[in-house]
Scaffold this active site. Sequence first.
Site, PDB file in Angstrom:
ATOM      1  N   MET A   1       0.401   1.560   0.757  1.00  0.00           N
ATOM      2  CA  MET A   1      -0.162   1.291   1.568  1.00  0.00           C
ATOM      3  C   MET A   1      -0.479   3.120   2.777  1.00  0.00           C
ATOM      4  O   MET A   1       0.586   3.848   3.400  1.00  0.00           O
ATOM      5  CB  MET A   1       0.384   0.633   3.180  1.00  0.00           C
ATOM      6  N   PHE A   2      -1.699   3.348   3.288  1.00  0.00           N
ATOM      7  CA  PHE A   2      -1.748   4.595   4.158  1.00  0.00           C
ATOM      8  C   PHE A   2      -2.318   5.468   3.233  1.00  0.00           C
ATOM      9  O   PHE A   2      -2.775   6.627   4.092  1.00  0.00           O
ATOM     10  CB  PHE A   2      -1.489   4.605   5.056  1.00  0.00           C
TER      11      PHE A   2
ATOM     12  N   GLY B   1      -4.824   6.377   1.665  1.00  0.00           N
ATOM     13  CA  GLY B   1      -5.731   6.619   1.371  1.00  0.00           C
ATOM     14  C   GLY B   1      -6.470   6.911  -0.412  1.00  0.00           C
ATOM     15  O   GLY B   1      -7.819   6.730  -0.142  1.00  0.00           O
TER      16      GLY B   1
ATOM     17  N   GLU C   1      -6.653  -2.859  -4.367  1.00  0.00           N
ATOM     18  CA  GLU C   1      -6.305  -4.017  -4.006  1.00  0.00           C
ATOM     19  C   GLU C   1      -5.724  -4.632  -5.871  1.00  0.00           C
ATOM     20  O   GLU C   1      -5.367  -5.939  -5.818  1.00  0.00           O
ATOM     21  CB  GLU C   1      -5.971  -4.787  -3.211  1.00  0.00           C
TER      22      GLU C   1
END
Length: 194
Positions: A18-19, A21, A90
């Site tokens: 996560m995070f 990019g 996702e």
Amino acid sequence: MILQPRDSGWLEVICGPMFSGKTEELIRRLKRARYAGQNHQNFKPSLDDRYDDDAIVSHDASQLDSIGVDGVDEIRDHLEPDVEVVGIDEAQFFDDGLRRLCDELAGEGVRVVLAGLDLDYMGRPFGPMPSLLVSAEYVSKLLAICVRCGDPAAYTYRLSEDPQQVLVGSDDEYEARCRSCFYDGYPSTSDSET
Ligand code: ADP
Ligand code: ZN
């Protein structure tokens, strides 16, 4: 990406914690397909309802229209016959049928671009991602920044103690961590299944 197939489609996978990019990169690629005038469709699982039902949205608030779906069959139902580029965010939340769908689409000449978490909050392979990664022609592994020490981060650390694999949340539930800060947080899980 230097070489592109001439006679078939192909699969691109963007992975990382996560995070890192992933969604930004997916949006960047899909917007370029749009500028090129290619027919494109974007999907995301409806269980990822953090920001918007009809858009793929990054943590930095860039976004792109998408269709929320409950599974692979629903993607099939929505696919237009003349689609040239399919984006899916996702991807870790879908089942193994996603690999079959991606292989079929690529075989029919479609460019498929997926983004997804390769590892879950315990550092285990997440859903269909291992299979998608080995099937892809192009793989981009992105790293975030460890919020503890500033090193490159490949892991997603869950702040709560909820043991279910799927727990949708953002920076209130998760943080990006490097290997050493990740395993520091879970002293008893270094022998977790890989
Ligand atoms: P992903 O899809 O991989 O979760 P996004 O594309 O949604 O990532 O968001 C990436 C953005 O998250 C970065 O551009 C940055 O603005 C923000 N961000 C927040 N925390 C971090 C972090 N620890 N490391 C890197 N980027 C972060
Ligand atoms: Zn660290």
